[in-house]
Design an enzyme around this catalytic site. Structure first.
Site, PDB file in Angstrom:
ATOM      1  N   SER A  62       0.856  -1.179   0.000  1.00 26.66           N
ATOM      2  CA  SER A  62       0.000   0.000   0.000  1.00 26.66           C
ATOM      3  C   SER A  62       0.894   1.231   0.000  1.00 26.66           C
ATOM      4  CB  SER A  62      -0.877   0.031   1.251  1.00 26.66           C
ATOM      5  OG  SER A  62      -1.482   1.303   1.428  1.00 26.66           O
ATOM      6  N   TYR A  74      -9.658  12.148   6.019  1.00 32.56           N
ATOM      7  CA  TYR A  74     -10.642  11.482   6.868  1.00 32.56           C
ATOM      8  C   TYR A  74     -11.578  12.453   7.585  1.00 32.56           C
ATOM      9  CZ  TYR A  74      -7.273   7.724   6.135  1.00 32.56           C
ATOM     10  OH  TYR A  74      -6.417   6.816   5.574  1.00 32.56           O
TER      11      TYR A  74
END
Length: 181
Positions: A62, A74
């Site tokens: 990732s 977020y």
């Protein structure tokens, strides 16, 4: 060809933020994911050596194994950073390099693909991604969008093929430029 893309985690995975994590959950998730991932890749490589087979081991990492999480994406969502995830994915990226060094003499290539954010459902759930997250993430990507699973799959096909016969120990980042800026 072995494509290592498992994603095991415990029931406390969502509580693996720096603020909420417990040592037990941390240890369990490292064991489930990083340790099983590494051990399985090693077992496959050893079997390839035993059978005198050359080939390709492809690990899924990732971008968060390469760079820290951008917490701004977020904001206004139920999502938060995950301390354990970055450690696991960083470990996978470097373990692939170590495997490439060790198994190269057997013509076993070991590489990692590190995707950025991808379109689709939330991992391990049937729900769609939070639209606010997708919008905030996409704004920070030079290509201004999330990636697609097909864009990662084509890199895996390349690494599985003879077209990549002299590539080992690499981490190919498929992120629309996220890590370039």
């Amino acid at each position: 060809v072995f494509l290592n893309c498992s994603y095991p985690r415990n029931s406390d995975w969502a509580k693996n933020s720096f603020r909420d994590i417990t040592l037990n959950s941390f240890r369990e998730n490292i064991d489930f994911h990083l340790n099983s991932y590494s051990w399985l890749a090693r077992k496959i490589a050893e079997k390839m050596v035993e059978k005198n087979k050359q080939g390709s081991i492809i690990q899924l990492g990732s971008i968060y194994g390469v760079v820290g999480q951008d917490l701004d994406i977020y904001e206004g969502t139920d999502m938060k950073e995950n301390m354990t995830y970055s450690l696991i994915k960083g470990g996978i990226v470097n373990f692939s390099r170590q495997m490439a060094s060790y198994y190269g003499k057997h013509n076993i290539r070991v590489n990692t693909i590190s995707p950025g954010g991808l379109e689709g459902h939330v991992a391990g759930e049937n729900s769609s991604q939070d639209l606010r997250f997708v919008e905030q993430y996409s704004k920070k990507v030079p290509m201004k969008r999330m990636g697609t699973p097909d864009e990662v799959a084509t890199v895996a096909l390349f690494l599985a093929s003879d077209a990549s016969s002299y590539i080992t120990g690499s981490n190919i980042i498929v992120d629309g430029g996220w890590t370039a800026i």
